[in-house]
Scaffold this active site. Sequence first.
Site: not given
Length: 265
Positions: A122, A140, A145, A148, A202
């Site tokens: 991680k 992105q 994102h 997390h 995807k």
Amino acid sequence: MASTWLRLKEFYDWALQNGDERTDPWFLVYSPAPVTTVFFMYLFVVWFGPKLMENRKAFDLKAVLITYNFSLVGLSSYMFYEFLVTSLLANYSYLCQPVDYSSSSKLGIRMAKVCWWFYISKVVELLDTVFFILRKKNNQITFLHVYHHCTMIFNWWAAVKYVAGGQSFFIGMLNSFVHVVMYLYYGLAAMGPQMQKYLWWKRYLTILQMVQFFGIAAHTFYNLFSDCDYPDGFNLVVCLYIVSLILLFSNFYYRSYVRHNRKEE
């Protein structure tokens, strides 16, 4: 004020000294200070990186990304194998499994080690964001994102520090499997436009991620309300966290696929 700081220091000292004696000596485990430093460095990069790249040309990282993504496919495959095989050899219950803290238990140590590898993975995966920044793919770098990535490093620091094994293995095993598929997708995508015709799945990758979260939620809710010798505090944190991920990923799925498809009709 002084008494408050004293109580906080006492709690901090207690938290340090009451971790898992097996994992305390391992890299980035004993104290939360190193992972907290990594956290703030990551946030600084998220904030400053796009500013630094604003007037610079995007980097061509094709070879780096192919190597990185397929390396994580390999690491995730290894971790999935270790979680699965160790749990089977140790006759783990998939409904209720306490942590084996025994230093003499080879399988207990083996499970703790793969939990540590999962935690380290991680930290490594924070590079996802760095590569987005260097390639100027700032769209992105969403709240989902960053949230997390930030939360996972702390969640798994705590898991390795206090509950390296037991119920924790189920989350690591599911997530490792999903990451095999996810980084395989990213690795293929990094190979160039000629691979796009093979990457029609995807949408199903996002569905797989959400199925994983619902599986973890069901597993953790069961243990939260059953008589299982595993800390309820950890189960409660996981429950609240996984609900947040379900909500965020559901919103992402809706915006990316449902609403997008309606606009095209």
